[in-house]
Design an enzyme around this catalytic site. Structure first.
Site, PDB file in Angstrom:
ATOM      1  N   ALA A 154       7.846 -19.058  -9.985  1.00 46.65           N
ATOM      2  CA  ALA A 154       6.655 -19.459 -10.732  1.00 46.65           C
ATOM      3  C   ALA A 154       5.588 -18.373 -10.731  1.00 46.65           C
ATOM      4  O   ALA A 154       4.969 -18.097 -11.764  1.00 46.65           O
ATOM      5  CB  ALA A 154       6.098 -20.761 -10.158  1.00 46.65           C
ATOM      6  N   ARG A 236       4.178 -12.340   0.340  1.00 41.46           N
ATOM      7  CA  ARG A 236       3.986 -12.555   1.769  1.00 41.46           C
ATOM      8  C   ARG A 236       4.012 -11.192   2.466  1.00 41.46           C
ATOM      9  O   ARG A 236       4.794 -10.310   2.108  1.00 41.46           O
ATOM     10  CB  ARG A 236       5.075 -13.466   2.350  1.00 41.46           C
ATOM     11  CG  ARG A 236       4.861 -14.944   2.050  1.00 41.46           C
ATOM     12  CD  ARG A 236       3.642 -15.476   2.799  1.00 41.46           C
ATOM     13  NE  ARG A 236       3.406 -16.892   2.548  1.00 41.46           N
ATOM     14  CZ  ARG A 236       2.523 -17.371   1.689  1.00 41.46           C
ATOM     15  NH1 ARG A 236       1.807 -16.529   0.954  1.00 41.46           N
ATOM     16  NH2 ARG A 236       2.345 -18.661   1.546  1.00 41.46           N
ATOM     17  N   GLU A 265      -0.343 -12.333   9.337  1.00 41.15           N
ATOM     18  CA  GLU A 265      -0.554 -13.736   9.001  1.00 41.15           C
ATOM     19  C   GLU A 265       0.715 -14.580   9.121  1.00 41.15           C
ATOM     20  O   GLU A 265       0.638 -15.809   9.048  1.00 41.15           O
ATOM     21  CB  GLU A 265      -1.051 -13.852   7.563  1.00 41.15           C
ATOM     22  CG  GLU A 265      -2.341 -13.123   7.271  1.00 41.15           C
ATOM     23  CD  GLU A 265      -2.709 -13.205   5.806  1.00 41.15           C
ATOM     24  OE1 GLU A 265      -3.635 -13.958   5.470  1.00 41.15           O
ATOM     25  OE2 GLU A 265      -2.049 -12.536   4.989  1.00 41.15           O
ATOM     26  N   HIS A 292      -6.692 -11.972   1.506  1.00 35.79           N
ATOM     27  CA  HIS A 292      -5.948 -13.177   1.113  1.00 35.79           C
ATOM     28  C   HIS A 292      -6.801 -14.064   0.192  1.00 35.79           C
ATOM     29  O   HIS A 292      -7.011 -15.253   0.443  1.00 35.79           O
ATOM     30  CB  HIS A 292      -5.502 -13.975   2.338  1.00 35.79           C
ATOM     31  CG  HIS A 292      -4.236 -14.740   2.090  1.00 35.79           C
ATOM     32  ND1 HIS A 292      -3.145 -14.674   2.915  1.00 35.79           N
ATOM     33  CD2 HIS A 292      -3.881 -15.591   1.090  1.00 35.79           C
ATOM     34  CE1 HIS A 292      -2.171 -15.453   2.453  1.00 35.79           C
ATOM     35  NE2 HIS A 292      -2.605 -16.006   1.334  1.00 35.79           N
ATOM     36  N   SER A 295      -6.086 -17.244  -4.183  1.00 34.65           N
ATOM     37  CA  SER A 295      -6.502 -18.508  -4.793  1.00 34.65           C
ATOM     38  C   SER A 295      -8.003 -18.747  -4.662  1.00 34.65           C
ATOM     39  O   SER A 295      -8.473 -19.865  -4.918  1.00 34.65           O
ATOM     40  CB  SER A 295      -5.748 -19.672  -4.143  1.00 34.65           C
ATOM     41  OG  SER A 295      -6.085 -19.775  -2.763  1.00 34.65           O
TER      42      SER A 295
END
Length: 328
Positions: A154, A236, A265, A292, A295
Site C-alpha cells: 500500500a 523500517r 526504534e 519519524h 504520519s
C-alpha cells in the site's frame, strides 16, 4: 468501570471519548513510559492504547494478566508479538490505512530535498556566506531519473501514485507483482532487485520489517547501487544496514541518504542498536534525517488515535474489530 491505559500523549478529544466507556489512565507527557512503568500502569487494565514506543510480548502479557485488548495506533505491528496475543486470547488491532498517504507524501518530499540539496543550501544561506547566485549545489532532479521502489504494498503504491507528473521512470521490486492494470496506472515496471539497484538514481525502501527484510540493503546491496545514487528509507530502520550506509557515504559511493525511520526504534529485534550511528549523524551534508514524522499531520494523527480508540470501544462493546490481528 473498566480501566483503559493510553501509553502516549493523545488529543483531549480521544481521552474524552474513551472516558465514556471506562476509567482512563493516560500518559500526558511527550515522553513514553519505561517498560516497567507501563507494566505498573497496566495492572488491572482491560485495554491498552499503544504506539511505536511500546512493545508487547509474552513477558509483558504475563505481567499484565487482566489485559484483554491492545489497540495499536500504528500501520504495522513490528514490536508486537501477534502469536503471544493469540495464545493468551488478547485482541490486537492496528490502524492500517490512515498513515499511508502522509508517509508517501513525506517520502517524495525527502527524495526532492535530498536530490536538490535543499538542507545544504539552507545552511549555506544561514551561515552568512551567500552573496548571490553561484554555480554551486548542483544536484539530482526527479525529472529524467529512474526511481526504484523496493516494496510495492500500500505504501509503495501510494508513493508511486504521488510520483506521477514528475517525469521519472519507475521500476519496482516486490515479492508480489501488481496487476497489469495497476502497473499501467502507476507507470511502474517490475524488475529483479539487482537490476533495480544498478539502474536507479533514487532507491526508496518502503518495506515492513520481517526476518527476510532485516538488512536487505546491506553493504553488498549498496555496493551494487549506481555510484552517486540516493537512498531513501521510510519503511523500517533495520531494513537498511545503517553502518554500511555510513561507509558508503564516506567513500562517496552513495550520493546521499534520507530516512524517517531508524534501527534503534526496532525494539523487537534483540540486537537493535541503542542509537543512530554517530557517523551517520555526522554526514550532515549528505543526509536528511527526520524524527519519524511520516504520519505527523495534525488532523491525520487525531484520526489515527480516534480510530485506535474506536477499536477499543468496539471490543468492549462486543463488536467486530477493524484491523484485527489476534482476537480471543
Amino acid at each position: 468501570m473498566r480501566k483503559i491505559v493510553v501509553a502516549n500523549w493523545v488529543e483531549k478529544e480521544v481521552l474524552d471519548y474513551l472516558r465514556a466507556y471506562g476509567t482512563v489512565e493516560a500518559n500526558t507527557t511527550f515522553e513514553p513510559w519505561s517498560a516497567a512503568e507501563l507494566i505498573r500502569r497496566c495492572q488491572g487494565a482491560t485495554a491498552l492504547l499503544s504506539f511505536m514506543t511500546e512493545s508487547v510480548d509474552e513477558a509483558f502479557l504475563s505481567a499484565c494478566p487482566d489485559l484483554r485488548m491492545v489497540s495499536c495506533a500504528l500501520k504495522g505491528y513490528d514490536n508486537y508479538d501477534v502469536a503471544a496475543c493469540r495464545r493468551r486470547g488478547v485482541a490486537l488491532s492496528i490502524v492500517p490505512d490512515l498513515l499511508i498517504g502522509p508517509t508517501a507524501e513525506l517520502t517524495v518530499g525527502l527524495m526532492i530535498a535530498l536530490g536538490r540539496k535543499i538542507l545544504s543550501a539552507d545552511r549555506y544561506i544561514r551561515s552568512g556566506a551567500f552573496a548571490g547566485w553561484r554555480p554551486t549545489f548542483y544536484g539530482t532532479g526527479l525529472a529524467g531519473s529512474t526511481v526504484g521502489l523496493i516494496g510495492m504494498g500500500a505504501l509503495g503504491q501510494a508513493v508511486a501514485a504521488r510520483l506521477a507528473g514528475f517525469d521519472c521512470s519507475l521500476i519496482y521490486f516486490s515479492q508480489n507483482r501488481l496487476t497489469a492494470e495497476q502497473e499501467t496506472r502507476l507507470g511502474a515496471r517490475k524488475v529483479g532487485l539487482d537490476e533495480l539497484l544498478s539502474r536507479s538514481d533514487y532507491v526508496t525502501a518502503v518495506l515492513p520489517l520481517t526476518p527476510e527484510t532485516v538488512h536487505l540493503l546491506d553493504a553488498a546491496a549498496i555496493a551494487r547501487m549506481k555510484r552517486g545514487a540516493l537512498l531513501i528509507n521510510t519503511g523500517r530502520g533495520s531494513v537498511v544496514d545503517e553502518e554500511a550506509v555510513a561507509d558508503a557515504l564516506a567513500s562517496g559511493h552513495l550520493g546521499g541518504y534520507a530516512a524517517d525511520v531508524f534501527a534503534m526504534e526496532d525494539w523487537a529485534l534483540p540486537d537493535h542498536p541503542p542509537a543512530i550511528p554517530p557517523r551517520l549523524l555526522g554526514a550532515d551534508n549528505r543526509t536528511i534525517l527526520t524524527s519519524h514524522i511520516g504520519s505527523a499531520v495534525t488532523k491525520v494523527r487525531l484520526e489515527i488515535a480516534m480510530e485506535a480508540a474506536r477499536n477499543i470501544v468496539d471490543f468492549l462493546e462486543g463488536r467486530a474489530l477493524q484491523g484485527a490481528l489476534a482476537a480471543n
